[in-house]
Design a protein around this motif. Structure first.
Motif, short mmCIF file in Angstrom:
data_model
loop_
_atom_site.label_atom_id
_atom_site.label_comp_id
_atom_site.label_asym_id
_atom_site.label_seq_id
_atom_site.Cartn_x
_atom_site.Cartn_y
_atom_site.Cartn_z
N VAL A 1 0.96 -0.99 -0.01
CA VAL A 1 -0.02 -0.03 -0.09
C VAL A 1 0.89 1.17 0.16
N GLN A 2 0.88 1.77 -0.94
CA GLN A 2 1.71 3.19 -1.16
C GLN A 2 0.70 4.35 -1.15
N GLU A 3 1.44 5.43 -0.47
CA GLU A 3 0.81 6.92 -0.72
C GLU A 3 1.45 7.48 -1.99
N ASN A 4 0.51 7.78 -2.92
CA ASN A 4 1.22 8.31 -4.35
C ASN A 4 1.95 9.66 -3.95
N PRO A 5 3.04 9.37 -4.24
CA PRO A 5 3.99 10.99 -3.91
C PRO A 5 3.49 12.00 -4.46
N LEU A 6 2.55 11.81 -5.50
CA LEU A 6 2.10 13.14 -6.24
C LEU A 6 0.89 13.59 -5.79
N THR A 7 0.06 12.76 -5.17
CA THR A 7 -1.18 13.27 -4.30
C THR A 7 -1.21 12.95 -2.98
N GLY A 8 -0.64 12.02 -2.53
CA GLY A 8 -0.61 11.66 -0.93
C GLY A 8 -1.82 10.71 -0.72
N ARG A 9 -2.57 10.25 -1.82
CA ARG A 9 -3.53 9.35 -1.96
C ARG A 9 -3.19 7.82 -1.85
N LYS A 10 -3.71 6.99 -1.30
CA LYS A 10 -3.37 5.65 -0.97
C LYS A 10 -3.75 4.72 -2.23
N CYS A 11 -2.96 3.78 -2.74
CA CYS A 11 -3.09 3.10 -3.64
C CYS A 11 -2.53 1.57 -3.59
N LEU A 12 -3.01 0.69 -4.18
CA LEU A 12 -2.59 -0.77 -4.19
C LEU A 12 -1.18 -0.85 -5.28
N PHE A 13 -0.21 -1.19 -4.27
CA PHE A 13 0.90 -1.38 -5.39
C PHE A 13 1.52 -2.88 -5.44
N VAL A 14 0.59 -3.55 -6.04
CA VAL A 14 0.90 -4.92 -6.43
C VAL A 14 0.71 -4.99 -7.82
N ASN A 15 1.55 -5.89 -8.57
CA ASN A 15 1.06 -5.99 -9.91
C ASN A 15 1.64 -7.34 -10.33
N GLU A 16 1.00 -8.11 -11.23
CA GLU A 16 1.31 -9.52 -11.66
C GLU A 16 2.59 -9.70 -12.43
N LEU B 1 5.82 2.57 -31.07
CA LEU B 1 5.50 3.77 -30.32
C LEU B 1 6.82 4.00 -29.58
N LEU B 2 6.81 5.26 -29.07
CA LEU B 2 8.18 5.71 -28.47
C LEU B 2 7.75 6.37 -27.11
N ARG B 3 8.55 6.00 -26.13
CA ARG B 3 8.17 6.14 -24.59
C ARG B 3 9.20 6.76 -23.89
N THR B 4 8.98 8.02 -23.29
CA THR B 4 9.88 8.49 -22.27
C THR B 4 9.47 8.21 -21.05
N THR B 5 10.33 8.05 -20.14
CA THR B 5 9.86 7.40 -18.87
C THR B 5 10.63 8.32 -17.70
N LEU B 6 9.57 8.94 -16.58
CA LEU B 6 10.07 9.99 -15.74
C LEU B 6 10.66 9.34 -14.60
N GLU B 7 11.84 9.73 -14.16
CA GLU B 7 12.36 9.23 -12.82
C GLU B 7 11.08 9.58 -11.62
N GLY B 8 11.47 8.84 -10.74
CA GLY B 8 10.43 8.78 -9.45
C GLY B 8 11.19 9.03 -8.13
N VAL B 9 10.79 9.05 -7.06
CA VAL B 9 11.14 9.01 -5.81
C VAL B 9 11.22 7.62 -5.18
N ALA B 10 12.21 7.51 -4.33
CA ALA B 10 12.51 6.17 -3.57
C ALA B 10 10.96 6.04 -2.85
N LEU B 11 10.17 4.73 -3.04
CA LEU B 11 9.18 4.42 -2.26
C LEU B 11 9.75 3.54 -1.13
N ALA B 12 8.44 3.56 -0.03
CA ALA B 12 8.92 2.90 1.24
C ALA B 12 8.92 1.34 0.65
#
Ligand code: OGA
Ligand code: MN
Length: 288
Positions: free
Chosen positions: A197-212, A277-288
């Motif tokens: 369970v993460q708090e989104n660094p952009l919004t503070g909202r909780k989200c489910l952070f598991v993916n298959e 398709l071409l993709r750019t990927t933004l850096e993020g911050v370290a998550l808990a």
């Protein structure tokens, strides 16, 4: 024309109109887009004509860019761009051929997962006038909110391991024409551990952070219990009520929040139907 935001009638996503991304975007318009990104998590900009430089310049407005660890598929002149394609040059794939085989978020296997990706459509396969290769996005925020209090309590302090090497083994086990990571690549992306369970660094909202796609197991649980819990949570996040399905058009630039959402691609096309398709990927911050 002034920039305007048009939310989809789904749990996430909005179209941004009135913005030509090939030109410098003024501060006021950028602020509107950035707010909409936080609010809707997936933004669509239609009918764009972008050079790699323009795609990169717009992406940089949101922050620093990653150079993807799968460097064999980075653009030769612009390594900040990852090529997503089924096209082959002789026998060699020119881009990531299996991006989005499983539900995932980009770079969730890194200590600092990406805060967003911007994918620009140049060639889209179609059949009888209908585009193929849709991409579906699920709101991990709406999915978290909809969990029972009992489950929220059960998962509140759990963490999981995330691994790109695991993802690639899974692809190969499923018969994909892929190679394992090289030793250098493996060294750049050792297994990461994140709370599920993460708090989104952009919004503070909780989200489910598991993916298959990237999760190996939940830390501290017996194998069977971990597998069952992961399967239950993965099924939950991707329920239709949390999902927006994107049907691509050439010229679409789609950007998504990699903490608040998950995505998966449809593989309902094959060469000679080309997808590029071409993709750019933004850096993020370290998550808990
Ligand atoms: C990606 C991805 C899915 C697609 O580029 O990150 O998962 O539909 N792409 O191409
Ligand atoms: Mn992806």
């Amino acid at each position: 024309m002034a920039v305007s935001i048009h939310p989809f009638d789904t749990a996430l996503g909005a179209e941004v109109r009135g913005l030509d991304i090939s030109r410098p975007v003024d501060e006021e318009s950028f602020a509107i887009v950035n707010d909409a990104y936080k609010k809707h998590s997936v933004l669509l900009f239609r009918n764009q004509e972008l050079t790699p430089q323009q795609h990169i310049a717009f992406s940089r407005r949101f922050g620093k860019l990653e150079i993807h660890v799968l460097d064999q598929w980075c653009h030769a002149d612009h390594p900040e761009i990852l090529i997503v394609s089924n096209i082959k040059d002789k026998d060699r794939h020119i881009g990531v051929p299996h991006a989005g085989r499983y539900w995932h978020t980009d770079l969730s296997y890194m200590v600092a997962p990406s805060r967003g990706s911007l994918l620009y459509a140049i060639e889209i396969p179609e059949q009888n006038g209908r585009a193929l290769g849709d991409t579906r996005f699920a709101s991990a925020v709406a999915a978290y909110d909809a969990l029972s209090e009992e489950i929220k309590k059960r998962i509140a302090d759990l963490s999981a391991t995330f691994s790109l090497a695991h993802h690639r083994s899974k692809l190969m086990a499923d018969g994909a024409d892929e190679n394992p990571l090289t030793a250098e690549q493996q060294a750049k992306v050792p297994v990461a551990v994140h709370k599920i369970v993460q708090e989104n660094p952009l919004t503070g909202r909780k989200c489910l952070f598991v993916n298959e796609g990237h999760v190996v197991e939940i830390v501290g649980l017996a194998q069977e219990e971990s597998r069952e819990l992961l399967a239950m949570l993965s099924r939950h996040v991707t329920k239709p009520e949390f999902v927006y399905r994107h049907r691509w058009q050439v010229g679409d630039l789609l950007m998504w929040d990699n903490v608040a959402t998950q995505h998966i691609a449809e593989f309902d096309y094959a060469l000679p139907q080309r997808r590029y398709l071409l993709r750019t990927t933004l850096e993020g911050v370290a998550l808990a």
